[in-house]
Motif scaffolding. Structure first.
Motif, PDB file in Angstrom:
ATOM      1  N   GLY A  23     -30.082  23.592  49.208  1.00  0.00           N
ATOM      2  CA  GLY A  23     -31.370  24.380  48.769  1.00  0.00           C
ATOM      3  C   GLY A  23     -31.615  25.521  49.919  1.00  0.00           C
ATOM      4  N   GLU A  24     -30.435  25.807  50.577  1.00  0.00           N
ATOM      5  CA  GLU A  24     -30.676  26.481  51.694  1.00  0.00           C
ATOM      6  C   GLU A  24     -30.087  28.074  51.135  1.00  0.00           C
ATOM      7  OE1 GLU A  24     -28.365  28.269  55.770  1.00  0.00           O
ATOM      8  OE2 GLU A  24     -27.931  26.291  55.061  1.00  0.00           O
ATOM      9  N   ASP A  95     -38.081  35.087  41.858  1.00  0.00           N
ATOM     10  CA  ASP A  95     -37.668  34.672  40.326  1.00  0.00           C
ATOM     11  C   ASP A  95     -36.266  34.182  40.308  1.00  0.00           C
ATOM     12  OD1 ASP A  95     -39.842  35.295  38.670  1.00  0.00           O
ATOM     13  OD2 ASP A  95     -39.188  37.210  37.952  1.00  0.00           O
ATOM     14  N   SER A  96     -35.141  34.920  41.066  1.00  0.00           N
ATOM     15  CA  SER A  96     -33.814  34.437  41.050  1.00  0.00           C
ATOM     16  C   SER A  96     -33.881  33.066  41.860  1.00  0.00           C
ATOM     17  CB  SER A  96     -33.100  35.330  41.753  1.00  0.00           C
ATOM     18  OG  SER A  96     -33.376  36.767  41.278  1.00  0.00           O
ATOM     19  N   GLU A 101     -32.966  27.260  42.190  1.00  0.00           N
ATOM     20  CA  GLU A 101     -33.761  25.945  42.414  1.00  0.00           C
ATOM     21  C   GLU A 101     -33.751  24.908  41.356  1.00  0.00           C
ATOM     22  OE1 GLU A 101     -35.141  23.630  45.358  1.00  0.00           O
ATOM     23  OE2 GLU A 101     -34.533  25.864  45.980  1.00  0.00           O
ATOM     24  N   LEU A 102     -34.278  25.474  40.228  1.00  0.00           N
ATOM     25  CA  LEU A 102     -34.361  24.627  39.027  1.00  0.00           C
ATOM     26  C   LEU A 102     -33.165  24.089  38.716  1.00  0.00           C
ATOM     27  CD1 LEU A 102     -36.844  26.447  36.857  1.00  0.00           C
ATOM     28  CD2 LEU A 102     -37.487  24.520  37.870  1.00  0.00           C
ATOM     29  N   LEU A 103     -32.064  24.750  38.816  1.00  0.00           N
ATOM     30  CA  LEU A 103     -30.636  24.515  38.180  1.00  0.00           C
ATOM     31  C   LEU A 103     -29.958  23.537  39.172  1.00  0.00           C
ATOM     32  CD1 LEU A 103     -28.327  24.914  36.512  1.00  0.00           C
ATOM     33  CD2 LEU A 103     -27.406  26.617  38.062  1.00  0.00           C
ATOM     34  N   GLY A 106     -31.542  20.064  38.589  1.00  0.00           N
ATOM     35  CA  GLY A 106     -31.377  19.672  37.579  1.00  0.00           C
ATOM     36  C   GLY A 106     -32.654  19.527  36.331  1.00  0.00           C
ATOM     37  N   ARG A 107     -33.529  20.438  36.768  1.00  0.00           N
ATOM     38  CA  ARG A 107     -34.804  20.623  36.043  1.00  0.00           C
ATOM     39  C   ARG A 107     -34.794  22.032  35.174  1.00  0.00           C
ATOM     40  NH1 ARG A 107     -39.618  19.875  40.090  1.00  0.00           N
ATOM     41  NH2 ARG A 107     -40.806  20.165  38.385  1.00  0.00           N
ATOM     42  N   LEU A 108     -33.808  22.619  35.023  1.00  0.00           N
ATOM     43  CA  LEU A 108     -33.769  23.912  34.423  1.00  0.00           C
ATOM     44  C   LEU A 108     -33.893  23.805  32.686  1.00  0.00           C
ATOM     45  CD1 LEU A 108     -33.137  27.144  34.894  1.00  0.00           C
ATOM     46  CD2 LEU A 108     -30.905  26.608  34.035  1.00  0.00           C
ATOM     47  N   PRO A 109     -34.855  24.492  32.331  1.00  0.00           N
ATOM     48  CA  PRO A 109     -35.005  24.284  30.899  1.00  0.00           C
ATOM     49  C   PRO A 109     -34.169  25.325  30.130  1.00  0.00           C
ATOM     50  CG  PRO A 109     -36.707  25.623  31.917  1.00  0.00           C
ATOM     51  CD  PRO A 109     -36.078  25.161  32.977  1.00  0.00           C
ATOM     52  N   GLU A 110     -33.135  24.676  29.694  1.00  0.00           N
ATOM     53  CA  GLU A 110     -31.730  25.583  29.028  1.00  0.00           C
ATOM     54  C   GLU A 110     -31.858  26.097  27.863  1.00  0.00           C
ATOM     55  OE1 GLU A 110     -27.799  25.045  30.366  1.00  0.00           O
ATOM     56  OE2 GLU A 110     -28.556  23.766  31.831  1.00  0.00           O
TER      57      GLU A 110
END
Length: 251
Positions: A23-24, A95-96, A101-103, A106-110
């Motif tokens: 996450g860095e 935004d980016s 971060e979501l990806l 594992g929380r990205l709404p794809e």
């Protein structure tokens, strides 16, 4: 280690954030929407990076380029991302970063990354629908002009055989006549384009099993069937009928 890349795509320039598996944030850069610039930035992320971009304005070229460069591309669902809404300050870099971060978590709404063939079909089908809507607006204008002149339209379709005869024989005031004549020639041009597009769609779907199968449903003809096939894409991405109905907003 593996890197996560979040891309906020805009019309002319885009913001790219690279992040480690922990996450860095390694780097945040703005680049022109140019294939070479994007490829060079992606190269910094090492082999097979996980890349996420939002399904917004003109993402096709970027997704294709990133896949060609060996990236595992994820398409963020714009509505799903907005639901997370944990950003008080909205900037492109934020935004980016949120996408990456979501990806990473594992929380990205794809959204489904439609292959080029499906995107081509969608382009044709959606454009045809757009032309039909524009043509309907022109037809409504003809009706409005006739109403101003007190002309009664007894037939259900003013643009069918009987309606065409009526329009041919009308005596209207000069300005009204000019407008109706102009509208009719524009409608004729739209008719030609729509017919040509329908031919193109039919050719693209010749031999498509789903396209033929779906026309067995009463009320579904070649036009509607093409819309279903193009929008659904690979039906096997759904576990079953309930999931498909849910995605279509029918349940």
């Amino acid at each position: 280690g593996e890197q996560y890349v979040g891309i906020d795509l805009h019309r002319r320039r885009s913001v790219i954030v690279r992040m480690t598996g922990e996450g860095e944030v390694l780097e945040t850069v703005r680049v022109d929407n140019d294939p070479v610039a994007l490829s060079l930035e992606l190269a910094k992320a090492g082999p097979d990076p996980e890349v996420v971009l939002e399904a917004t304005y003109g993402w096709y070229w970027a997704a294709d380029l990133l896949q060609a460069c060996g990236a595992k591309v994820h398409l963020a669902h714009p509505l799903g991302v907005k639901m997370f809404g944990y950003q008080r300050v909205k900037t492109d870099a934020r935004d980016s970063r949120n996408l990456a971060e979501l990806l990473r978590m594992g929380r990205l709404p794809e959204a489904w990354l439609a292959p080029p063939q499906v995107r081509e079909l969608r382009e044709l089908v959606r454009y045809r629908a757009k032309l039909v809507a524009l043509r309907s607006g022109l037809k409504a204008q003809v009706h409005a002009v006739l109403a101003k002149q007190g002309v009664r339209v007894p037939m259900s379709d003013l643009f069918g055989v009987a309606g065409t005869r009526l329009l041919d024989e009308l005596q209207l005031g000069r300005a009204y006549g000019l407008r109706v004549g102009s509208l009719r020639s524009l409608i004729g041009a739209y008719d030609q384009e729509i017919t040509a597009l329908q031919r193109e769609v039919a050719a693209a779907l010749a031999g498509d099993v789903g396209y033929l199968a779906i026309q067995a449903i009463p009320g579904v003809g070649p036009v509607l069937a093409a819309v279903f096939v193009a929008e659904i894409g690979d039906v096997h991405r759904f576990a079953g009928a309930p999931q498909l109905c849910s995605w279509a907003g029918l349940t």
